[in-house]
Design a protein around this motif. Sequence first.
Motif, PDB file in Angstrom:
ATOM      1  N   VAL A 168      21.728  -0.884  14.105  1.00  0.00           N
ATOM      2  CA  VAL A 168      20.534  -0.070  14.350  1.00  0.00           C
ATOM      3  C   VAL A 168      20.211   0.733  13.098  1.00  0.00           C
ATOM      4  O   VAL A 168      21.115   1.309  12.470  1.00  0.00           O
ATOM      5  CB  VAL A 168      20.741   0.900  15.537  1.00  0.00           C
ATOM      6  N   LEU A 169      18.937   0.778  12.757  1.00  0.00           N
ATOM      7  CA  LEU A 169      18.460   1.620  11.661  1.00  0.00           C
ATOM      8  C   LEU A 169      17.535   2.675  12.257  1.00  0.00           C
ATOM      9  O   LEU A 169      16.532   2.347  12.901  1.00  0.00           O
ATOM     10  CB  LEU A 169      17.709   0.775  10.636  1.00  0.00           C
ATOM     11  N   VAL A 170      17.896   3.951  12.070  1.00  0.00           N
ATOM     12  CA  VAL A 170      17.090   5.071  12.552  1.00  0.00           C
ATOM     13  C   VAL A 170      16.234   5.559  11.394  1.00  0.00           C
ATOM     14  O   VAL A 170      16.761   5.932  10.338  1.00  0.00           O
ATOM     15  CB  VAL A 170      17.974   6.211  13.084  1.00  0.00           C
ATOM     16  N   LEU A 171      14.930   5.554  11.574  1.00  0.00           N
ATOM     17  CA  LEU A 171      13.991   5.932  10.514  1.00  0.00           C
ATOM     18  C   LEU A 171      13.285   7.215  10.932  1.00  0.00           C
ATOM     19  O   LEU A 171      12.410   7.206  11.795  1.00  0.00           O
ATOM     20  CB  LEU A 171      12.992   4.801  10.272  1.00  0.00           C
ATOM     21  N   ASP A 172      13.707   8.338  10.322  1.00  0.00           N
ATOM     22  CA  ASP A 172      13.192   9.649  10.708  1.00  0.00           C
ATOM     23  C   ASP A 172      12.035  10.032   9.795  1.00  0.00           C
ATOM     24  O   ASP A 172      12.239  10.511   8.688  1.00  0.00           O
ATOM     25  CB  ASP A 172      14.309  10.693  10.638  1.00  0.00           C
ATOM     26  N   GLU A 173      10.810   9.800  10.264  1.00  0.00           N
ATOM     27  CA  GLU A 173       9.596  10.073   9.473  1.00  0.00           C
ATOM     28  C   GLU A 173       9.716   9.423   8.095  1.00  0.00           C
ATOM     29  O   GLU A 173       9.343  10.008   7.067  1.00  0.00           O
ATOM     30  CB  GLU A 173       9.372  11.586   9.332  1.00  0.00           C
ATOM     31  N   ALA A 174      10.207   8.182   8.055  1.00  0.00           N
ATOM     32  CA  ALA A 174      10.598   7.549   6.797  1.00  0.00           C
ATOM     33  C   ALA A 174       9.435   7.230   5.866  1.00  0.00           C
ATOM     34  O   ALA A 174       9.657   6.973   4.682  1.00  0.00           O
ATOM     35  CB  ALA A 174      11.388   6.275   7.087  1.00  0.00           C
ATOM     36  N   VAL A 175       8.200   7.227   6.373  1.00  0.00           N
ATOM     37  CA  VAL A 175       7.058   6.958   5.494  1.00  0.00           C
ATOM     38  C   VAL A 175       6.096   8.137   5.442  1.00  0.00           C
ATOM     39  O   VAL A 175       5.040   8.051   4.814  1.00  0.00           O
ATOM     40  CB  VAL A 175       6.305   5.679   5.935  1.00  0.00           C
ATOM     41  N   ALA A 176       6.449   9.243   6.080  1.00  0.00           N
ATOM     42  CA  ALA A 176       5.513  10.369   6.206  1.00  0.00           C
ATOM     43  C   ALA A 176       5.163  10.998   4.868  1.00  0.00           C
ATOM     44  O   ALA A 176       4.058  11.530   4.694  1.00  0.00           O
ATOM     45  CB  ALA A 176       6.100  11.429   7.139  1.00  0.00           C
ATOM     46  N   ALA A 177       6.085  10.965   3.895  1.00  0.00           N
ATOM     47  CA  ALA A 177       5.855  11.627   2.613  1.00  0.00           C
ATOM     48  C   ALA A 177       5.221  10.705   1.577  1.00  0.00           C
ATOM     49  O   ALA A 177       5.019  11.113   0.430  1.00  0.00           O
ATOM     50  CB  ALA A 177       7.182  12.172   2.072  1.00  0.00           C
ATOM     51  N   LEU A 178       4.891   9.480   1.956  1.00  0.00           N
ATOM     52  CA  LEU A 178       4.376   8.493   1.013  1.00  0.00           C
ATOM     53  C   LEU A 178       2.865   8.364   1.107  1.00  0.00           C
ATOM     54  O   LEU A 178       2.262   8.626   2.150  1.00  0.00           O
ATOM     55  CB  LEU A 178       5.020   7.125   1.288  1.00  0.00           C
ATOM     56  N   ASP A 179       2.246   7.945  -0.014  1.00  0.00           N
ATOM     57  CA  ASP A 179       0.820   7.640   0.006  1.00  0.00           C
ATOM     58  C   ASP A 179       0.547   6.515   1.000  1.00  0.00           C
ATOM     59  O   ASP A 179       1.418   5.690   1.279  1.00  0.00           O
ATOM     60  CB  ASP A 179       0.350   7.211  -1.385  1.00  0.00           C
ATOM     61  N   VAL A 180      -0.681   6.471   1.499  1.00  0.00           N
ATOM     62  CA  VAL A 180      -1.017   5.515   2.554  1.00  0.00           C
ATOM     63  C   VAL A 180      -0.736   4.081   2.116  1.00  0.00           C
ATOM     64  O   VAL A 180      -0.184   3.281   2.879  1.00  0.00           O
ATOM     65  CB  VAL A 180      -2.497   5.676   2.970  1.00  0.00           C
ATOM     66  N   SER A 181      -1.112   3.728   0.890  1.00  0.00           N
ATOM     67  CA  SER A 181      -0.897   2.358   0.425  1.00  0.00           C
ATOM     68  C   SER A 181       0.585   2.043   0.322  1.00  0.00           C
ATOM     69  O   SER A 181       1.018   0.916   0.627  1.00  0.00           O
ATOM     70  CB  SER A 181      -1.580   2.132  -0.925  1.00  0.00           C
ATOM     71  N   VAL A 182       1.383   3.026  -0.092  1.00  0.00           N
ATOM     72  CA  VAL A 182       2.830   2.817  -0.199  1.00  0.00           C
ATOM     73  C   VAL A 182       3.444   2.757   1.188  1.00  0.00           C
ATOM     74  O   VAL A 182       4.380   1.983   1.438  1.00  0.00           O
ATOM     75  CB  VAL A 182       3.472   3.935  -1.052  1.00  0.00           C
ATOM     76  N   GLN A 183       2.933   3.563   2.122  1.00  0.00           N
ATOM     77  CA  GLN A 183       3.382   3.481   3.518  1.00  0.00           C
ATOM     78  C   GLN A 183       3.263   2.050   4.030  1.00  0.00           C
ATOM     79  O   GLN A 183       4.191   1.506   4.648  1.00  0.00           O
ATOM     80  CB  GLN A 183       2.535   4.393   4.408  1.00  0.00           C
ATOM     81  N   ALA A 184       2.113   1.436   3.775  1.00  0.00           N
ATOM     82  CA  ALA A 184       1.875   0.073   4.252  1.00  0.00           C
ATOM     83  C   ALA A 184       2.890  -0.892   3.650  1.00  0.00           C
ATOM     84  O   ALA A 184       3.401  -1.783   4.339  1.00  0.00           O
ATOM     85  CB  ALA A 184       0.456  -0.361   3.911  1.00  0.00           C
ATOM     86  N   GLN A 185       3.198  -0.716   2.378  1.00  0.00           N
ATOM     87  CA  GLN A 185       4.178  -1.584   1.726  1.00  0.00           C
ATOM     88  C   GLN A 185       5.555  -1.445   2.367  1.00  0.00           C
ATOM     89  O   GLN A 185       6.227  -2.448   2.633  1.00  0.00           O
ATOM     90  CB  GLN A 185       4.269  -1.242   0.237  1.00  0.00           C
ATOM     91  N   ILE A 186       5.975  -0.212   2.638  1.00  0.00           N
ATOM     92  CA  ILE A 186       7.294   0.015   3.230  1.00  0.00           C
ATOM     93  C   ILE A 186       7.343  -0.501   4.656  1.00  0.00           C
ATOM     94  O   ILE A 186       8.333  -1.114   5.081  1.00  0.00           O
ATOM     95  CB  ILE A 186       7.660   1.511   3.175  1.00  0.00           C
ATOM     96  N   LEU A 187       6.279  -0.300   5.412  1.00  0.00           N
ATOM     97  CA  LEU A 187       6.250  -0.792   6.793  1.00  0.00           C
ATOM     98  C   LEU A 187       6.278  -2.324   6.834  1.00  0.00           C
ATOM     99  O   LEU A 187       6.945  -2.923   7.686  1.00  0.00           O
ATOM    100  CB  LEU A 187       5.021  -0.255   7.523  1.00  0.00           C
TER     101      LEU A 187
END
Length: 273
Positions: A168-187
């Motif tokens: 299991v990987l727990v992701l606690d607001e793992a993309v909240a601090a990233l720019d929107v375009s970078v969020q999409a890449q990580i997701l």
Amino acid sequence: MRQPNTGRPVLEAVGLHRAYGSIRAVDDVSFSLAEGGSLGVVGESGSGKTTTARIVVGLERADSGRVLVHGRDRTEHRRADRLARAREVQMVFQDPYQSLDPRTTVGAVLRETLRLHFPDADHPRRIAELLDQVGLGEREAGALPRQLSGGQRQRVAIARALAVEPAVLVLDEAVAALDVSVQAQILNLLADIREQTGIGYLFITHDLGVVRCVTDDVIVMRHGEVVESGRTSEVLARPRHPYTRLLLDSVPRPGWDPRSIVAARRALEERAP
């Protein structure tokens, strides 16, 4: 190699309670995450979602209740099982810079993790595999955290978590601090990793857009309690609880009236016991 999704729970939380004085941060929280599944835990600040995540990982103890991985109780703290328990569930935090040693290169971070958990493994080969899995290479392996972008640092944090082969990987607001375009890449990266490995994800977030894109199921928390749960598509399309409807209505859109949101929140608080 992706493991078959059997529908069996890889992670179960059963009747979790955690109080700080008179404040009930987590109040009878239960949920299950299927093997290879993705579960969102949604709520505003103070809803209890991060405390729940920390209990699941083992960073905090529940006052009562149980956390099980593959049916084994993680709330029984046996020192001899510490490393094995750490491998079962890993956490990726909102700010990777705070969780990485600023004096240690990316390659050294991964090597240290592998030496601790898999001392007999082929570390150089495994480090190369992990970096490739998260879209990084030799250049990033020799870099310090300050020499990387926010998105690259989060990729390093994900690689370090994957290094111990968690269930299991727990992701606690793992993309909240990233720019929107970078969020999409990580997701997109996380979606690819889940498809390749069959790892289960527990997403802790306030962002309903993230929940809609990357989770199969969702629970909604308010004041430490689960107020709604179900398939993500159904909960977001037909919310039953007024708090879930308030969260959805709070997302800005054309014609959005913030004053009506304030009034709805006030009315919800007045109805609360």
